[in-house]
Design an enzyme around this catalytic site. Structure first.
Site, mmCIF file in Angstrom:
data_model
loop_
_atom_site.group_PDB
_atom_site.id
_atom_site.type_symbol
_atom_site.label_atom_id
_atom_site.label_comp_id
_atom_site.label_asym_id
_atom_site.label_seq_id
_atom_site.Cartn_x
_atom_site.Cartn_y
_atom_site.Cartn_z
ATOM 1 N N ALA A 182 0.842 -1.217 0.000
ATOM 2 C CA ALA A 182 0.000 0.000 0.000
ATOM 3 C C ALA A 182 0.874 1.262 0.000
ATOM 4 C CB ALA A 182 -0.901 -0.001 1.238
ATOM 5 N N PRO A 183 0.482 2.331 -0.650
ATOM 6 C CA PRO A 183 -0.796 2.524 -1.339
ATOM 7 C C PRO A 183 -0.880 1.890 -2.724
ATOM 8 C CG PRO A 183 0.515 4.518 -1.425
ATOM 9 C CD PRO A 183 1.288 3.556 -0.580
ATOM 10 N N GLY A 184 0.194 1.370 -3.259
ATOM 11 C CA GLY A 184 0.028 0.526 -4.439
ATOM 12 C C GLY A 184 0.584 1.047 -5.750
ATOM 13 N N LYS B 116 3.577 0.845 -6.855
ATOM 14 C CA LYS B 116 4.469 -0.159 -7.473
ATOM 15 C C LYS B 116 3.666 -1.400 -7.874
ATOM 16 C CE LYS B 116 8.336 1.580 -4.813
ATOM 17 N NZ LYS B 116 7.580 2.275 -3.735
ATOM 18 N N ASP C 180 0.934 -9.860 8.094
ATOM 19 C CA ASP C 180 2.229 -9.360 8.524
ATOM 20 C C ASP C 180 3.271 -10.040 7.629
ATOM 21 O OD1 ASP C 180 4.627 -8.831 9.687
ATOM 22 O OD2 ASP C 180 4.125 -9.679 11.650
ATOM 23 N N ASP D 107 9.337 -3.760 -0.451
ATOM 24 C CA ASP D 107 9.471 -2.294 -0.340
ATOM 25 C C ASP D 107 9.051 -1.966 1.097
ATOM 26 O OD1 ASP D 107 9.889 0.321 -1.392
ATOM 27 O OD2 ASP D 107 7.733 0.585 -1.582
ATOM 28 N N CYS E 18 12.769 3.938 0.973
ATOM 29 C CA CYS E 18 12.981 5.331 0.581
ATOM 30 C C CYS E 18 13.738 6.014 1.711
ATOM 31 C CB CYS E 18 11.672 6.030 0.249
ATOM 32 S SG CYS E 18 10.492 5.966 1.575
HETATM 33 C C1 LIG Z 1 7.016 1.991 2.125
HETATM 34 S S1 LIG Z 1 5.379 1.646 2.270
HETATM 35 C C2 LIG Z 1 5.066 0.741 0.797
HETATM 36 C C3 LIG Z 1 4.845 1.577 -0.413
HETATM 37 C C4 LIG Z 1 4.312 0.768 -1.571
HETATM 38 N N1 LIG Z 1 5.210 -0.303 -1.933
HETATM 39 C C5 LIG Z 1 4.050 1.633 -2.797
HETATM 40 O O1 LIG Z 1 4.853 1.667 -3.701
HETATM 41 O O2 LIG Z 1 2.986 2.267 -2.872
HETATM 42 C C6 LIG Z 1 5.401 0.419 3.461
HETATM 43 C C7 LIG Z 1 4.092 -0.287 3.699
HETATM 44 O O3 LIG Z 1 4.388 -1.396 4.552
HETATM 45 C C8 LIG Z 1 3.279 -1.641 5.374
HETATM 46 N N2 LIG Z 1 3.778 -2.452 6.483
HETATM 47 C C9 LIG Z 1 4.328 -2.071 7.665
HETATM 48 N N3 LIG Z 1 4.678 -3.150 8.390
HETATM 49 C C10 LIG Z 1 4.363 -4.239 7.633
HETATM 50 C C11 LIG Z 1 4.451 -5.625 7.830
HETATM 51 N N4 LIG Z 1 4.961 -6.130 8.939
HETATM 52 N N5 LIG Z 1 3.982 -6.438 6.880
HETATM 53 C C12 LIG Z 1 3.432 -5.932 5.743
HETATM 54 N N6 LIG Z 1 3.316 -4.629 5.509
HETATM 55 C C13 LIG Z 1 3.783 -3.799 6.432
HETATM 56 C C14 LIG Z 1 2.772 -0.265 5.730
HETATM 57 O O4 LIG Z 1 1.408 -0.316 6.086
HETATM 58 C C15 LIG Z 1 3.032 0.500 4.434
HETATM 59 O O5 LIG Z 1 1.860 0.548 3.662
#
Ligand SMILES: C[S@@+](CC[C@H](N)C(=O)[O-])C[C@H]1O[C@@H](n2cnc3c(N)ncnc32)[C@H](O)[C@@H]1O
Length: 897
Positions: A184-186, A188, A246, A279, A332
């Site tokens: 999220a938010p998606g 990629k 998770d 990511d 990032c």
């Molecule tokens: C850097 S953002 C991802 C951005 C996304 N890849 C994009 O390009 O739009 C990190 C995401 O990891 C999620 N997140 C945090 N801890 C996590 C976990 N243990 N497992 C899966 N997702 C997790 C967060 O909710 C957040 O949406």
């Protein structure tokens, strides 16, 4: 503040003793750069830390920090593989580039948009100017409108330049099973879907509506995961499913798989992914240019707090990767603790089974820096205080009062005195000396001496071990802001050693589909047998009751294998009962009933939220303590009369597999919406197995799937006319997926003027449709005479049309496909108000559904303000006209009387 992470940023910026002398308030920087936002874009700890890490050469520091203070340019990419791709690309080069070249603002020339030289097919663009300037010139304002409209319909994605990079290094092929662990938010995920359906290209011919592979997009945050579902409707794909797990505990699932050998039997295998994007949540200091609050909140401990989670996610990803598969790790953040340290620790743990791939010859035009071979570590929670170039760990009784040498604390006072005379060169030793010292500790062992309890809570893997060069850590890539006027980013490509088994190295999707084919054939034979025995029984009047019985029987017949499979998986999950069934009839198909026009498209997001809140299926399986409460994902029986009506009415090609229709209720009954999934998603959901009640296998539960495929058909309320053969209509979101599956002869053709009429009139009666006597085969003639009642797709052909609003001729470059509904006595364009308005603007340059031609909904506050202003102007004009008329009237009356 941690980006997408937990707990980052707490207490950040509150540490004391940043300068010379403990507890002394830091003097306000003299060179601070205040911008209009009023936020202070300085952070001395940040500067001290990154100068110490050698993130860039000292002489580059000035450019680095200055670029971080500049606003981020606008960037976007054109969606690949659509019919609009080449048209928009041509429009960019032939219309907008000349139009936007040489535009002046406050005496300066605004740079024209430029193609990102490394993005495939020239689809990535950047405009090196901040957003607020864009809105201040007439030309860029027009362009901004173009961007907004095309983004709304998924033809363009506005995405930060650096964020476009990781999916490209993943090299997704059409047969790949792809996992986006933190999606999220998606933005990629959208690139991954595009790559799956069409290799990044401008050619619509390369678009494959049914590629063998699929994408699993996951996010642990339930709200954000539902946002992914909502977002994905901009690029609807039957090959996408969305999960809410998770990622550090990503589940293993079992699927049916069959080898290429003809005589081989279907076997059960753990599904492995060909491509994984990790990511991960991070401190996000590479996004300082747009997330200005990070300037205030940045603290080195944010990275330390995230390191373990990042490593756990990466390790789980590597575990889930197939031999020969590829994983891209990205953040990032600029911080080596979140980047090189995580990658190095994972490589050590994998002991040679995973390696970093040198990508220096891939996308050579993308400027990147090599990974750092060593770095400094600042552990702890900021409780250490400085004193005259030394620090005392004040929080730990064991080290209380101990004075410890701080690395890199030399000559602070002397250099600071020099600074009084002349401002030191940014990045120089003298400059560094004006910044606070950072409490680095040289090794974990050293920390143990200083503060055993802190050492116990601190991961050894944060420190470099001396083997980094050997591990190939220099092949990591860091994008620094000043190189290409972007944000900061870190990307590493990892590959798992291939195995000796060639089929394993190929990936699993193809074997899963082979197994599915075999099981489908068996099912077909069984269904034929069942149909035969049903035919011998007396028919019930409604037919559907008969249908209800059959699957139950089938479950019993298939019971043995299904039960074994599910029990084994239930055991693996540490629980016996697969699913707690919901009471009969308590379907939570929460869609808004579909009425004509305004209710055509329900608010998916609200529906999803409501579903998440109400939840009708809590099977008690927990992942990270989160209960799974989602409507079941059930593929509909082929023998269901509703499926028959869809298949018979729309005449799909062989590529359309009716077995892939899915509903969200345990009975597998199409009630209000029907989804379309790919074969591969069905193979995943059913595990290739025979199917069993609400959840055919444990896979959807284990993966906590919240959505699969794309919503394709909606039941048309009020469609009770006996002449209506099919009550189901194609939803506008599904056109991209369904159109290629329809025989061209089954798609109507219309002209721009026909669309203009439908966009202007709401449910026009058949009698009122304009018709030209000399064109008996025109669109409206067909609609009146020969068209069956129900849902149809219409291709609006390229052409021209003259606007009644401004008299200008509008040109449509590429065909647009729209859904219509032919009722008994009327016809209607089946788009909701917002879609109608966006389409109308895109094709005709005005909102034809509004008599004034103005847009009926606002995209942002600016446009809202513009609309208000233009409405006021119009009202004023009308008032003035009225006054004139009144005067004329008065004159007339006077003359008469
Ligand atoms: C850097 S953002 C991802 C951005 C996304 N890849 C994009 O390009 O739009 C990190 C995401 O990891 C999620 N997140 C945090 N801890 C996590 C976990 N243990 N497992 C899966 N997702 C997790 C967060 O909710 C957040 O949406």
């Amino acid at each position: 503040m941690a980006r997408g992470g937990r707990g980052g940023g707490r207490g950040a910026g509150r540490g004391r003793g940043r300068g010379r002398g403990a507890g002394r308030r830091e003097p306000r920087p003299r060179d601070e750069n205040w911008i209009q936002s009023g936020l202070d874009q300085t952070n001395k700890k940040f500067e001290a830390y990154y100068i110490d890490q050698g993130i860039v050469e000292p002489e580059e520091w000035g450019a680095f920090i200055q670029t971080l203070r500049d606003p981020l340019p606008t960037s976007f990419r054109i969606t690949s593989g659509k019919s609009t791709t080449s048209v928009l690309l041509r429009q960019m080069h032939e219309t907008y580039l000349p139009f936007l070249t040489g535009v002046q603002y406050e005496g300066e020339t605004i740079p024209a948009p430029k193609v990102l030289p490394w993005y495939p097919e020239g689809l990535g663009w950047q405009i090196d100017v901040r957003k607020n300037v864009l809105r201040k010139t007439e030309q860029f304002k027009k362009f901004q409108h173009f961007l907004v409209h095309e983004t709304e319909v998924g033809n363009i994605s506005r995405q930060e330049t650096v964020s476009m990079i990781p999916p490209l290094f993943l090299d997704v092929q059409q047969h790949h099973i792809v996992l986006d662990m933190c999606a999220a938010p998606g933005s990629k995920t959208a690139q991954l879907i595009e790559a799956l359906h069409s290799p990044l290209t401008t050619s619509p011919e390369s678009f494959d509506p049914c590629p063998p592979g699929f994408v699993v997009a996951n996010d642990s945050d339930a709200k954000r995961a539902h946002m992914l579902v909502h977002q994905s409707s901009r690029l609807p794909s039957p090959n996408l499913c969305v999960a809410n797990c998770d990622a550090s505990n990503w589940p293993s699932v079992k699927v049916s798989w069959k080898s290429e050998a003809a005589e081989a039997a279907v076997e059960e295998r753990t599904m492995r992914y060909d491509r994984i994007l990790a990511d991960v949540p991070c401190s996000g200091d590479g996004t300082l240019r747009k997330n200005l609050l990070i300037w205030k909140e940045w603290h080195p401990n944010t990275a330390s707090n995230l390191h373990n989670l990042q490593l756990r996610i990466l390790m789980r990803g590597l575990h889930s990767l197939r031999p020969g598969g590829r994983l891209v790790y990205s953040t990032c953040s600029l911080n080596p603790i979140e980047n090189e340290a995580v990658v190095a620790a994972a490589l050590r743990e994998c002991a040679g089974s995973v390696h970093i791939v040198d990508q220096s010859d891939v996308m050579p035009d993308l400027k990147r820096r090599r990974g750092l071979a060593t770095w400094k570590v600042c552990p702890g929670k900021g409780k250490h205080l400085f004193e005259g170039g030394r620090f005392v760990d004040a929080s730990s009784s064991s080290s209380k009062g101990k004075k410890v040498e701080v690395e890199g604390a030399e000559n602070g006072e002397a250099a600071a005195e020099e600074e009084e005379a002349a401002a030191p060169e940014p990045g120089s030793a003298a400059y560094r000396a004006t910044l606070p010292q950072v409490p680095y500790v040289s090794s974990w062992q050293r920390l143990q001496e200083l503060d055993p309890s802190l050492a116990e809570r601190t991961s050894k893997t944060m420190w470099p071990q001396g083997d980094e060069e050997e591990l190939g850590i220099r092949h990591c890539m860091r994008i620094v802001p000043q190189d290409q006027n972007t944000g900061g980013f870190f990307v590493t490509v990892l590959e798992k050693k291939a195995s000796g088994d060639a089929e394993e190295n190929e990936g699993m999707a193809v074997g899963m589909l082979r197994a599915l084919d075999m099981l489908d054939a068996e099912r077909e034979a069984q269904e034929a047998q069942e149909a035969e025995s049903t035919a011998k029984r007396p028919l019930s009047p409604d037919g559907e009751a008969e249908e209800d019985e059959a699957p139950a029987k089938k479950v019993k017949q298939d019971g043995e294998t299904a039960e074994v499979e599910t029990e084994a998986q239930a055991e693996e999950m540490g629980q016996e009962d697969e699913a707690e069934e919901k009471p009969e009839g308590e379907h939570s198909e929460n869609e808004v009933p579909d009425g004509p026009d305004t209710n055509v498209k329900p608010d998916n997001h609200a529906v999803d939220r409501q579903k998440a809140r109400l939840g009708n299926h809590d099977n008690g399986v927990n992942s990270g303590g989160m209960p799974y409460r989602e409507d079941p994902l059930v593929h509909v029986s082929q023998r269901n009369p509703q499926v028959h009506s869809i298949v018979d009415f729309f005449h799909f090609t062989d590529k359309f597999n009716p077995r892939n229709l899915l509903v969200r209720n345990k009975d597998g009954q199409p009630l209000r919406s029907v989804y379309l999934t790919s074969n591969s998603i069905r193979a995943l959901i059913s595990g290739g197995g025979p199917g069993k009640g609400a959840h055919p296998t444990a896979n959807p539960i284990k993966m906590r799937l919240i959505n699969a495929g794309t919503k394709a058909f909606g039941r048309q309320e009020g469609g009770r006319d006996p002449k209506l053969q099919c009550k189901w209509r194609i939803l506008s979101d599904a056109i991209l997926a369904l159109r290629p599956l329809m025989a061209p002869s089954n798609i109507l053709k219309a002209q721009m003027s026909d669309l203009a009429y439908l966009a202007t009139h709401h449910y026009p009666t058949l009698e009122s449709l304009p018709e030209e006597d000399d064109k008996p085969d025109s669109f409206f003639s067909l609609v009146k005479k020969d068209l069956r009642m129900g849902s149809h797709l219409v291709d609006v052909m390229p052409g021209t049309w003259t606007s009644p609003f401004d008299g200008e001729t509008k040109t449509l470059d590429s065909l647009v496909t729209v859904p219509i509904w032919r009722a008994a006595a009327s016809v209607n364009l089946m788009l909701d108000k917002q879609e109608k308005s966006a389409l109308s603007f895109r094709v005709f340059g005005a909102d034809l559904s509004n008599p004034t031609g103005d847009r009926q909904f606002a995209v942002n506050k600016n446009q809202q303000a513009q609309m208000k202003a233009s409405a006021e102007k119009r009202a004023q004009r009308e008032k003035e006209q009225q006054l004139v008329l009144d005067e004329e009237e008065l004159q007339r009356l006077e003359n008469e009387g």
